[in-house]
Design a protein around this motif. Structure first.
Motif, short mmCIF file in Angstrom:
data_model
loop_
_atom_site.label_atom_id
_atom_site.label_comp_id
_atom_site.label_asym_id
_atom_site.label_seq_id
_atom_site.Cartn_x
_atom_site.Cartn_y
_atom_site.Cartn_z
N GLY A 266 0.87 -1.11 0.37
CA GLY A 266 -0.59 -0.31 0.19
C GLY A 266 0.38 1.75 -0.10
O GLY A 266 0.56 2.33 -0.67
N ASP A 267 2.12 1.23 1.13
CA ASP A 267 2.45 2.73 1.11
C ASP A 267 3.44 2.92 -0.33
O ASP A 267 3.82 3.97 -0.76
CB ASP A 267 3.50 2.87 1.69
N ALA A 268 3.70 1.48 -1.00
CA ALA A 268 4.85 1.78 -1.73
C ALA A 268 3.82 2.41 -3.45
O ALA A 268 3.89 3.59 -4.20
CB ALA A 268 5.59 0.33 -2.96
N MET A 269 2.90 1.84 -3.56
CA MET A 269 1.82 2.87 -4.24
C MET A 269 1.57 3.47 -4.62
O MET A 269 1.08 4.55 -5.59
CB MET A 269 0.74 1.38 -4.12
N ALA A 270 1.25 4.34 -3.23
CA ALA A 270 1.28 4.86 -2.58
C ALA A 270 2.19 6.60 -3.12
O ALA A 270 2.00 7.68 -3.45
CB ALA A 270 0.74 5.88 -1.38
N ALA A 271 2.82 6.14 -2.64
CA ALA A 271 4.71 6.72 -3.15
C ALA A 271 4.77 7.02 -4.35
O ALA A 271 4.60 7.98 -4.61
CB ALA A 271 5.61 6.18 -2.64
N ALA A 272 4.01 5.40 -5.30
CA ALA A 272 4.81 5.77 -7.09
C ALA A 272 3.16 6.50 -7.51
O ALA A 272 3.34 7.68 -8.33
CB ALA A 272 4.58 4.35 -7.38
N ALA A 273 2.58 6.41 -7.18
CA ALA A 273 1.57 7.15 -7.79
C ALA A 273 0.97 8.67 -7.19
O ALA A 273 0.99 9.75 -7.92
CB ALA A 273 -0.76 6.33 -7.01
N GLN A 274 1.56 9.40 -5.92
CA GLN A 274 2.45 10.29 -6.15
C GLN A 274 3.15 10.96 -6.71
O GLN A 274 2.71 12.38 -6.91
CB GLN A 274 2.05 10.35 -4.24
N ALA A 275 3.95 10.61 -6.62
CA ALA A 275 5.32 10.84 -7.60
C ALA A 275 5.17 11.16 -8.92
O ALA A 275 5.62 12.07 -9.26
CB ALA A 275 6.35 9.93 -7.11
N THR A 276 4.42 10.02 -9.42
CA THR A 276 3.81 10.27 -11.09
C THR A 276 2.47 11.40 -11.08
O THR A 276 2.81 12.17 -12.22
CB THR A 276 3.40 9.17 -10.95
N GLY A 277 1.66 11.83 -9.82
CA GLY A 277 0.82 12.52 -10.51
C GLY A 277 1.46 13.96 -10.15
O GLY A 277 1.33 15.03 -10.95
N ARG A 278 2.27 14.29 -9.13
CA ARG A 278 2.60 15.57 -8.92
C ARG A 278 3.94 16.45 -10.23
O ARG A 278 4.07 17.29 -10.70
CB ARG A 278 3.79 15.69 -7.67
N LEU A 279 4.29 14.79 -11.28
CA LEU A 279 5.57 15.09 -12.76
C LEU A 279 4.14 14.80 -13.47
O LEU A 279 5.16 15.57 -14.74
CB LEU A 279 6.24 14.07 -12.73
N GLY A 280 3.15 15.04 -13.17
CA GLY A 280 2.11 15.21 -14.40
C GLY A 280 2.21 14.33 -15.34
O GLY A 280 1.44 14.39 -16.57
N LYS A 281 2.40 12.83 -15.10
CA LYS A 281 2.64 11.83 -15.65
C LYS A 281 1.38 10.70 -15.49
O LYS A 281 0.50 10.84 -13.90
CB LYS A 281 3.62 11.37 -15.62
N PRO A 282 1.02 10.08 -16.66
CA PRO A 282 -0.21 9.34 -16.53
C PRO A 282 -0.10 8.01 -15.27
O PRO A 282 0.53 7.88 -15.50
CB PRO A 282 -1.07 8.88 -17.78
N TRP A 283 -1.77 7.89 -14.06
CA TRP A 283 -1.12 6.84 -14.05
C TRP A 283 -2.96 5.65 -14.05
O TRP A 283 -3.69 6.25 -13.85
CB TRP A 283 0.08 6.55 -12.07
N VAL A 284 -2.60 4.49 -14.08
CA VAL A 284 -4.14 3.75 -14.22
C VAL A 284 -3.93 2.82 -12.98
O VAL A 284 -2.85 1.94 -12.40
CB VAL A 284 -3.72 2.91 -15.36
N PHE A 285 -5.01 3.05 -12.78
CA PHE A 285 -5.58 1.96 -11.66
C PHE A 285 -6.32 0.97 -11.60
O PHE A 285 -7.30 1.41 -12.45
CB PHE A 285 -6.29 2.93 -10.41
#
Ligand SMILES: Nc1ncnc2c1ncn2[C@@H]1O[C@H](COP(=O)(O)OP(=O)(O)OP(=O)(O)O)[C@@H](O)[C@H]1O
Ligand SMILES: Cc1ncsc1CCO
Ligand SMILES: [Mg+2]
Length: 262
Positions: free
Chosen positions: A72-91
């Protein structure tokens, strides 16, 4: 929206590096599917590196198929970093709603605003708090039953939501499309949905998410139709499916895509 071949051409030209935090069942299938499509997959899920990896990847997928207490922590941290950099993420909310652990995990990830959510009908209904007939990772509900849930999630989280099944449904909460490509044998091979989530992420790199998702689904379903014509069952389907993903041209895709605005 351009024709789907346009987005296939763009994806192959970019050959995007996509980070995947996915379940153990899907890893090999997903990596092979993404390579055949023309993307560059990398599985990187450790808590110690997930967010750092997200800085170099061009897109991210997060799949809760085989969760454990660390992920859970790894997922949230990666999603946050991706979002912050304006790149797409898919759940990909595999078996969402099946256990309290998965509900808690989804509740932690959704507020991080996935660019795209891709699941089967039962999973999308569960995410929206509706009880359906899902059985673990397999859908038990028709796509039509999940349309309202998909629109509600899209509006609440600012995401594009894709519900896959016999006719896929994609919405951003305002505009919606149906994609009638695909074959009934596809859910008989494990993790083809998970692998599709990776293809959707690759298509979404530097492209509008709604159009990219629609194109990715038409591409995937068309490859399924080509493979189903020559296969003898799920085993040979998987082999022919990889070949079809690899060989399908943008021009062919434009002539086979069955996309309708709803
Ligand atoms: N009955 C069907 N007819 C045609 N295409 C289908 C059918 N069921 C699924 N598909 C296609 O199969 C692909 C995978 O979608 P599916 O809904 O099976 O994912 P999923 O349930 O998340 O799979 P998994 O969790 O096993 O990875 C999509 O391209 C979808 O359009
Ligand atoms: C079978 C299965 N179990 C957990 S994840 C997964 C792969 C399909 O979603
Ligand atoms: Mg799935």
């Amino acid at each position: 929206m351009e024709k789907p071949g346009h987005y296939l051409t763009a994806m192959r030209a970019a050959a995007p590096l996509v980070q995947n935090i996915t379940n153990y069942v899907s890893m090999n299938v997903m990596a092979n599917v993404m390579l055949a499509a023309g993307a560059s997959p990398a599985m990187a899920h450790a808590r110690e590196e997930a967010a750092e990896f997200a800085e170099i990847a061009q897109a991210l997928t997060i799949n809760i198929g085989t969760p454990d207490s660390d992920c859970g922590d790894a997922m949230a941290a990666a999603a946050q970093a991706t979002g912050r950099l304006g790149k797409p993420w898919v759940f990909d909310p595999v078996a969402a709603g099946a256990t309290r652990f998965r509900v808690t995990l989804a509740d932690k990830l959704l507020p991080l605003k996935p660019t795209i959510i891709r699941g089967n009908a039962s999973e999308i209904m569960a995410l929206a708090g509706q009880s359906g007939a899902g059985r673990g990772a397999d859908a038990g509900d028709p796509v039509a039953a999940a349309q309202d849930a998909a629109r509600a999630l899209a509006t609440q989280y600012g995401s594009v939501v894709a519900v896959t099944g016999p006719v896929d449904f994609v919405t951003d909460g305002t505009q919606s499309y149906g994609i009638a490509n695909g074959e009934a044998i596809m859910p008989k091979v494990t993790a083809l949905g998970c692998a599709l989530t990776g293809v959707v992420a690759a298509f979404a790199v530097d492209q509008p998410p709604l159009a990219a998702t629609v194109a990715a689904l038409a591409y995937y379903g068309t490859a399924g139709e080509i493979a189903a014509e020559v296969c003898q069952g799920p085993g040979s389907f998987q082999m022919h499916f990889l070949d079809a993903l690899y060989n399908l041209t943008p021009e062919q895709l434009d002539s086979t895509a069955k996309i309708t605005a709803i």
